[in-house]
Write an enzyme that holds these catalytic residues in place. Structure first.
Site, PDB file in Angstrom:
ATOM      1  N   ALA A  65       0.826  -1.206   0.000  1.00 34.17           N
ATOM      2  CA  ALA A  65       0.000   0.000   0.000  1.00 34.17           C
ATOM      3  C   ALA A  65       0.861   1.257   0.000  1.00 34.17           C
ATOM      4  O   ALA A  65       2.007   1.243   0.447  1.00 34.17           O
ATOM      5  CB  ALA A  65      -0.914   0.004   1.221  1.00 34.17           C
ATOM      6  N   GLY A 114       0.340  -5.407   0.653  1.00 30.55           N
ATOM      7  CA  GLY A 114      -0.760  -5.552  -0.300  1.00 30.55           C
ATOM      8  C   GLY A 114      -0.347  -6.246  -1.582  1.00 30.55           C
ATOM      9  O   GLY A 114      -1.158  -6.937  -2.210  1.00 30.55           O
ATOM     10  N   GLU A 117      -0.592  -9.784  -0.810  1.00 36.14           N
ATOM     11  CA  GLU A 117      -1.999 -10.171  -0.697  1.00 36.14           C
ATOM     12  C   GLU A 117      -2.636 -10.380  -2.069  1.00 36.14           C
ATOM     13  O   GLU A 117      -3.540 -11.210  -2.221  1.00 36.14           O
ATOM     14  CB  GLU A 117      -2.755  -9.129   0.121  1.00 36.14           C
ATOM     15  CG  GLU A 117      -2.437  -9.247   1.610  1.00 36.14           C
ATOM     16  CD  GLU A 117      -2.949  -8.070   2.431  1.00 36.14           C
ATOM     17  OE1 GLU A 117      -3.689  -8.303   3.386  1.00 36.14           O
ATOM     18  OE2 GLU A 117      -2.583  -6.914   2.101  1.00 36.14           O
ATOM     19  N   GLU A 137       3.202  -5.694   7.687  1.00 38.76           N
ATOM     20  CA  GLU A 137       2.254  -4.788   8.339  1.00 38.76           C
ATOM     21  C   GLU A 137       2.465  -4.703   9.845  1.00 38.76           C
ATOM     22  O   GLU A 137       2.214  -3.650  10.456  1.00 38.76           O
ATOM     23  CB  GLU A 137       0.814  -5.236   8.034  1.00 38.76           C
ATOM     24  CG  GLU A 137       0.392  -5.062   6.585  1.00 38.76           C
ATOM     25  CD  GLU A 137       0.694  -6.277   5.720  1.00 38.76           C
ATOM     26  OE1 GLU A 137       0.151  -6.349   4.604  1.00 38.76           O
ATOM     27  OE2 GLU A 137       1.474  -7.161   6.162  1.00 38.76           O
TER      28      GLU A 137
END
Length: 299
Positions: A65, A114, A117, A137
């Site tokens: 992100a 992300g 992910e 994270e």
């Protein structure tokens, strides 16, 4: 204005490239929205049968992100951060997971947060030997938010996933392969050819059948086996009256390669379907498995 998601099509395969190389292809809100838009376009494009997703530049698939943008949303409160960041990211990974055309991630570099992910969500992934993965994270004092706490344990197992989630340690392509996060690891220069080869091996089959398999796996994976078998049966029932299934069966009996039209075309004349089925039965009667040519595998 720079195009955030580059797109080209080769032999019915769309190649989508996350295009923020100066930011390690970080997933800002505009990039996520653009990628979702591209997927919407591809889903209804009969000329595209599969998708390869990769990152621009030599350093990253996606470093995760865009923290600067995300931090501004957090500063406005939990409701804003959930709406702008979490919901948006989860919508992207859910879209990739349930997409009705195969999506292959070609992991060309860093796949952190992300970016990792996305790899967890897509059906298939190939990693360069230069790739690097991480779930960092925890180092920001937060859990993953694009589905990482849910998909990684399902892929890798609870304890192995928790080690990665709770330490934030980076891990190699070989480790990603061991965990089931990627299908194969190839030399960096062979990444795109390997992804295209996998895509072409898939798109040679019935597009409707491919969609049925993807749907059955995506919907049934987290259900009980009994519920999953119902999903499987439902997907077969959708295929049973299609011209593609009839063509596949006829081609098998006639010892030729099938030719699919790439649509969900259904046989609308039941009498004709029954006549074809009877012809199929007559042709197949007395046909021993050993008589089949090597190019026609048994059903």
């Amino acid at each position: 204005m720079t195009e955030l998601v580059l797109s080209e099509t080769r032999d019915r395969v769309a190649i989508l490239t996350l295009n923020r190389p100066d930011k390690l292809n970080a997933l800002n809100y505009a990039l996520i929205d653009r990628l979702l838009s591209r997927l919407d376009q591809i889903e209804t494009d009969d000329g595209v049968r599969a998708v390869i997703l990769t990152g621009a530049g030599e350093r990253a698939f996606s470093a995760g992100a865009d923290i600067h943008e995300f931090s501004l949303s957090v500063a406005e409160g939990a409701d804003v951060a959930l709406r702008d960041f979490v919901t948006r990211g989860q919508r992207l990974t859910a879209r990739l997971e349930a997409f009705r055309k195969p999506v292959i991630a070609a992991v060309n570099g860093l796949a952190f947060g992300g970016g990792c992910e996305i790899i967890e969500a897509v059906p298939l992934a190939i990693a360069s030997d230069r790739a690097l993965f991480a779930k960092p994270e925890i180092k920001l004092a937060m859990p993953p938010t694009f589905g990482g706490t849910q998909r990684l344990p399902r892929l890798a197992g609870r304890k192995r996933a928790l080690e990665l989630l709770l330490t934030g340690d980076a891990f190699s392509p070989a480790r990603a392969l061991e965990l089931g996060l990627v299908n194969q690891v190839v030399p960096h220069g062979q990444l795109t050819p390997a992804a295209l080869d996998l895509a072409r091996r898939i798109v040679s089959h019935s597009q409707a059948a491919v969609a049925s398999i993807l749907a059955a796996v995506a919907r049934g994976l987290n259900q009980s086996i009994a519920e999953g078998l119902l999903v499987e049966a439902e997907q077969f029932a959708r295929m049973a009256p299609t011209a593609d299934l009839r063509e596949g069966l006829n081609a098998w009996v006639e010892r030729r390669k099938p030719t699919y039209d790439g649509t969900w075309t259904h046989i609308t004349r039941p009498a004709e379907a029954r006549r074809q089925a009877r012809r199929l039965d007559r042709t197949a009667s007395g046909d021993m498995p050993g008589d089949r040519p090597s190019s026609m595998p048994p059903l």
